[in-house]
Design a protein around this motif. Structure first.
Motif, PDB file in Angstrom:
ATOM      1  N   PHE A   1       0.822  -1.209   0.000  1.00  0.00           N
ATOM      2  CA  PHE A   1       0.000   0.000   0.000  1.00  0.00           C
ATOM      3  C   PHE A   1       0.864   1.270   0.000  1.00  0.00           C
ATOM      4  O   PHE A   1       0.743   2.135   0.872  1.00  0.00           O
ATOM      5  CB  PHE A   1      -0.955   0.016   1.200  1.00  0.00           C
ATOM      6  CG  PHE A   1      -1.746  -1.247   1.357  1.00  0.00           C
ATOM      7  CD1 PHE A   1      -2.384  -1.825   0.263  1.00  0.00           C
ATOM      8  CD2 PHE A   1      -1.858  -1.877   2.590  1.00  0.00           C
ATOM      9  CE1 PHE A   1      -3.127  -3.003   0.400  1.00  0.00           C
ATOM     10  CE2 PHE A   1      -2.582  -3.040   2.740  1.00  0.00           C
ATOM     11  CZ  PHE A   1      -3.212  -3.616   1.640  1.00  0.00           C
ATOM     12  N   PRO A   2       1.762   1.417  -0.994  1.00  0.00           N
ATOM     13  CA  PRO A   2       2.613   2.612  -1.039  1.00  0.00           C
ATOM     14  C   PRO A   2       1.806   3.897  -1.171  1.00  0.00           C
ATOM     15  O   PRO A   2       2.303   4.976  -0.830  1.00  0.00           O
ATOM     16  CB  PRO A   2       3.486   2.364  -2.273  1.00  0.00           C
ATOM     17  CG  PRO A   2       2.740   1.368  -3.100  1.00  0.00           C
ATOM     18  CD  PRO A   2       2.028   0.500  -2.117  1.00  0.00           C
ATOM     19  N   GLU A   3       0.558   3.790  -1.631  1.00  0.00           N
ATOM     20  CA  GLU A   3      -0.279   4.978  -1.732  1.00  0.00           C
ATOM     21  C   GLU A   3      -0.545   5.606  -0.371  1.00  0.00           C
ATOM     22  O   GLU A   3      -0.829   6.823  -0.278  1.00  0.00           O
ATOM     23  CB  GLU A   3      -1.600   4.647  -2.432  1.00  0.00           C
ATOM     24  CG  GLU A   3      -2.497   3.659  -1.707  1.00  0.00           C
ATOM     25  CD  GLU A   3      -2.210   2.206  -2.039  1.00  0.00           C
ATOM     26  OE1 GLU A   3      -3.142   1.391  -1.920  1.00  0.00           O
ATOM     27  OE2 GLU A   3      -1.053   1.887  -2.405  1.00  0.00           O
ATOM     28  N   LEU A   4      -0.446   4.818   0.697  1.00  0.00           N
ATOM     29  CA  LEU A   4      -0.634   5.383   2.030  1.00  0.00           C
ATOM     30  C   LEU A   4       0.484   6.352   2.387  1.00  0.00           C
ATOM     31  O   LEU A   4       0.257   7.369   3.056  1.00  0.00           O
ATOM     32  CB  LEU A   4      -0.728   4.268   3.075  1.00  0.00           C
ATOM     33  CG  LEU A   4      -1.916   3.315   2.943  1.00  0.00           C
ATOM     34  CD1 LEU A   4      -1.893   2.287   4.069  1.00  0.00           C
ATOM     35  CD2 LEU A   4      -3.237   4.067   2.919  1.00  0.00           C
ATOM     36  N   VAL A   5       1.704   6.047   1.945  1.00  0.00           N
ATOM     37  CA  VAL A   5       2.815   6.969   2.170  1.00  0.00           C
ATOM     38  C   VAL A   5       2.564   8.276   1.426  1.00  0.00           C
ATOM     39  O   VAL A   5       2.809   9.369   1.947  1.00  0.00           O
ATOM     40  CB  VAL A   5       4.143   6.330   1.736  1.00  0.00           C
ATOM     41  CG1 VAL A   5       5.293   7.327   1.847  1.00  0.00           C
ATOM     42  CG2 VAL A   5       4.442   5.091   2.575  1.00  0.00           C
ATOM     43  N   GLU A   6       2.045   8.166   0.210  1.00  0.00           N
ATOM     44  CA  GLU A   6       1.727   9.364  -0.565  1.00  0.00           C
ATOM     45  C   GLU A   6       0.666  10.210   0.127  1.00  0.00           C
ATOM     46  O   GLU A   6       0.603  11.424  -0.067  1.00  0.00           O
ATOM     47  CB  GLU A   6       1.253   8.963  -1.966  1.00  0.00           C
ATOM     48  CG  GLU A   6       2.319   8.253  -2.792  1.00  0.00           C
ATOM     49  CD  GLU A   6       1.751   7.651  -4.064  1.00  0.00           C
ATOM     50  OE1 GLU A   6       0.567   7.896  -4.365  1.00  0.00           O
ATOM     51  OE2 GLU A   6       2.498   6.919  -4.750  1.00  0.00           O
ATOM     52  N   GLN A   7      -0.167   9.567   0.967  1.00  0.00           N
ATOM     53  CA  GLN A   7      -1.196  10.280   1.725  1.00  0.00           C
ATOM     54  C   GLN A   7      -0.672  10.793   3.064  1.00  0.00           C
ATOM     55  O   GLN A   7      -1.430  11.349   3.856  1.00  0.00           O
ATOM     56  CB  GLN A   7      -2.387   9.356   1.958  1.00  0.00           C
ATOM     57  CG  GLN A   7      -3.093   8.911   0.691  1.00  0.00           C
ATOM     58  CD  GLN A   7      -4.065   7.771   0.932  1.00  0.00           C
ATOM     59  OE1 GLN A   7      -4.470   7.492   2.064  1.00  0.00           O
ATOM     60  NE2 GLN A   7      -4.439   7.078  -0.137  1.00  0.00           N
ATOM     61  N   GLY A   8       0.624  10.608   3.301  1.00  0.00           N
ATOM     62  CA  GLY A   8       1.230  11.092   4.530  1.00  0.00           C
ATOM     63  C   GLY A   8       1.235  10.109   5.674  1.00  0.00           C
ATOM     64  O   GLY A   8       1.585  10.475   6.802  1.00  0.00           O
ATOM     65  N   LEU A   9       0.874   8.855   5.406  1.00  0.00           N
ATOM     66  CA  LEU A   9       0.838   7.840   6.448  1.00  0.00           C
ATOM     67  C   LEU A   9       2.087   6.973   6.350  1.00  0.00           C
ATOM     68  O   LEU A   9       2.155   6.027   5.568  1.00  0.00           O
ATOM     69  CB  LEU A   9      -0.428   6.982   6.316  1.00  0.00           C
ATOM     70  CG  LEU A   9      -1.747   7.711   6.555  1.00  0.00           C
ATOM     71  CD1 LEU A   9      -2.927   6.808   6.211  1.00  0.00           C
ATOM     72  CD2 LEU A   9      -1.848   8.196   8.000  1.00  0.00           C
TER      73      LEU A   9
END
Length: 247
Positions: A158-166
């Protein structure tokens, strides 16, 4: 295989500050965990709740669009009784939660937001022990929570979570499963029992639809029965039990 019924239950780990409870429906935690949560918040620990649904399909006589906000209000009030102020809803559909990537992602995101050391969930197995069948929602959320505890710490899942600041959180040390037929640990329920009863009573609309018994009598009898059933394995003390998976 279940644990022998005479095996002593160990005290829950105490060297933690933050816990996150992840369950499917309003009232899932109140039917077993509230006395433990009251004891933890009394000790200065932080506990937050994440619910996959708003329980909108849980009352046959109440349409989902009317049921959802009512049960959300009852859940927030119930949490407040035991010292929990953070309550989140993931808005999966009640009754048809699917185990899979979307659910794991949502729970992993919640774990990254709250950064707990202890994660609590409900029985993820097909039965409650014997022939008492579990619900698909409980199974899906419990299993996804166990998996998401690892997902939360892996930046490549879920690398998209890092993009969301998580940012990844690999600090989950235990996942504790309530309602397991194979418990390993317990929390003394004595000090938190009155608030556990009051917390369950906040789900009055659900209880009144479930039984004709007086709600207070029903809530006290249910929680007394479940906590006292563990006493023989926990030094004679009524207890909330958990199956603990260390990470």
């Amino acid at each position: 295989m279940t644990e022998p019924t005479n095996t002593p239950l160990q005290p829950m780990p105490e060297d933690w500050r933050r816990a996150l409870a992840v369950v499917a429906h309003p009232d899932d935690l109140e039917y077993g965990c509230a006395a433990a949560i009251a004891a933890w918040t009394d000790a200065g620990r932080e506990v937050a709740y994440v619910l996959a649904t708003r329980g909108e399909a849980g009352i046959d006589t109440l349409e989902p669009e009317k049921c959802a906000p009512l049960r959300e209000r009852e859940q927030r009030a119930s949490a407040a009784v035991v010292g929990v102020s953070e309550v989140e809803f993931l808005d999966h559909r009640d009754g048809v939660i699917e185990y899979g990537i979307a659910l794991r992602r949502d729970i992993a995101a919640a774990i990254r937001r709250h950064r707990p050391e202890l994660v609590i969930t409900l029985n993820h197995r097909d039965t409650w022990g014997g022939v008492a069948w579990n619900t698909p929602d409980h199974v899906a959320v419990g299993r996804a929570t166990l998996d998401a505890a690892a997902d939360a710490g892996n930046r490549w899942i879920f690398p998209e979570l890092v993009e969301q600041g998580l940012q990844p959180w690999n600090g989950v040390r235990w996942v504790a499963v309530a309602g397991s037929a194979s418990p390993t640990h317990a929390v003394d329920a004595s000090a938190g029992m009155e608030r556990a009863v009051a917390s369950l009573l906040e789900h009055r609309t659900y209880i009144e639809a479930l039984t004709d018994e007086d709600p207070r009598t029903y809530a006290r009898a249910f929680l007394t029965r479940t906590t006292e059933s563990a006493a023989e394995r926990f030094g004679g003390h009524p207890a909330v039990t958990f199956e603990v998976f260390a990470r």
